[in-house]
Design a protein around this motif. Sequence first.
Motif, short mmCIF file in Angstrom:
data_model
loop_
_atom_site.label_atom_id
_atom_site.label_comp_id
_atom_site.label_asym_id
_atom_site.label_seq_id
_atom_site.Cartn_x
_atom_site.Cartn_y
_atom_site.Cartn_z
N PRO A 238 0.82 -1.23 0.00
CA PRO A 238 0.00 0.00 0.00
C PRO A 238 0.85 1.27 0.00
O PRO A 238 0.50 2.25 -0.67
CB PRO A 238 -0.83 -0.14 1.28
N SER B 71 0.83 4.08 -2.97
CA SER B 71 0.54 5.49 -2.68
C SER B 71 1.66 6.39 -3.18
O SER B 71 1.40 7.47 -3.74
CB SER B 71 0.35 5.69 -1.17
N ALA C 100 -4.96 1.52 -8.19
CA ALA C 100 -4.16 0.57 -7.42
C ALA C 100 -3.86 -0.74 -8.14
O ALA C 100 -2.70 -1.19 -8.15
CB ALA C 100 -4.81 0.29 -6.08
N SER D 235 -8.81 7.81 -9.22
CA SER D 235 -8.51 7.82 -7.79
C SER D 235 -7.43 6.78 -7.50
O SER D 235 -7.16 5.89 -8.31
CB SER D 235 -9.76 7.51 -6.97
N GLU D 236 -6.82 6.90 -6.33
CA GLU D 236 -5.80 5.91 -5.96
C GLU D 236 -6.39 4.52 -5.90
O GLU D 236 -5.75 3.54 -6.30
CB GLU D 236 -5.18 6.29 -4.62
N ARG D 237 -7.62 4.41 -5.43
CA ARG D 237 -8.27 3.10 -5.37
C ARG D 237 -8.45 2.52 -6.77
O ARG D 237 -8.25 1.32 -6.98
CB ARG D 237 -9.61 3.24 -4.65
N GLU D 238 -8.87 3.35 -7.71
CA GLU D 238 -9.07 2.88 -9.08
C GLU D 238 -7.75 2.49 -9.73
O GLU D 238 -7.68 1.53 -10.51
CB GLU D 238 -9.76 3.96 -9.92
#
Length: 271
Positions: free
Chosen positions: A116, A120, A234, A229-232
């Motif tokens: 993670p 990031s 990742a 987004s960071e989630r998308e």
Amino acid sequence: MSGRTWILAVLLAPAMLAAGCERARPIASEAPAGKLAARVNGVEISLQQAALVTPGAAPAQALEKVIDRELLVQKALAARLDRDPHVMQQLDAARRQVLAQAWLERAAAAAVKGTPDEVSAFYAENPSLFAQRRVYRLRELAVGVPADRVETVRGEAASARDLEEIAGWLKWRGFKTGAPTFVSGPAEQLPLAWLPQLSRMREGEIAVIPSEKGTAVIQLVGAQDAPLSEREAAPVIEQFIAGRKRLELAATEVRRLREAATIEYVGDFKR
């Protein structure tokens, strides 16, 4: 190795290795691993073989390619090309390349996806690919100019109205150039060297961007914001980091093997 000889090596290698370079004509073989898909003059072909030859292709399309290859292999065997010294050298080279690649893949198998924190950090370091991602519409002019003349081209581009004007100027100066072409796509599909400049450009603006592959003159036609987004992002970042780690592990393994080996250069290469 030329393109033609490499194709022959790829076509012939699997059959030669399986047959031990002894078979002179096709005969019925034991069923290969995987579901049987076809027989070619008695030689059985499995779906697994087809998938190995053309990864990602539709099964029927991949099978036809394997059938074509088997027909060529059978003719080569009948002509005893497996005994030809040049062909034997190519087969040995292909076999060694496969073995070397297999060992590197095993050595790098321990690579894991990004943590993670690594995800990031990569997300933050590449805003043009993620947080500030855009979909671009461009016009590109590829030009052949030496590195010491790039600034001259950049000066001309600063006052040009479009790429056609620049192309005419370049041809008048004797530089090689083609016709402008349209390019469109999100940031990740464009050369990374373009992104810092593109992120600052306004519609209609022209930029000259040199690279190792040549100089590109680009004009921004339009751009649309499409952030991730960071989630998308990742999953893609994790794959990239894992791939980078595999390359690093492979390079480390080659260095380790060199340090442990006895390598003697001879003749013109003697050190």
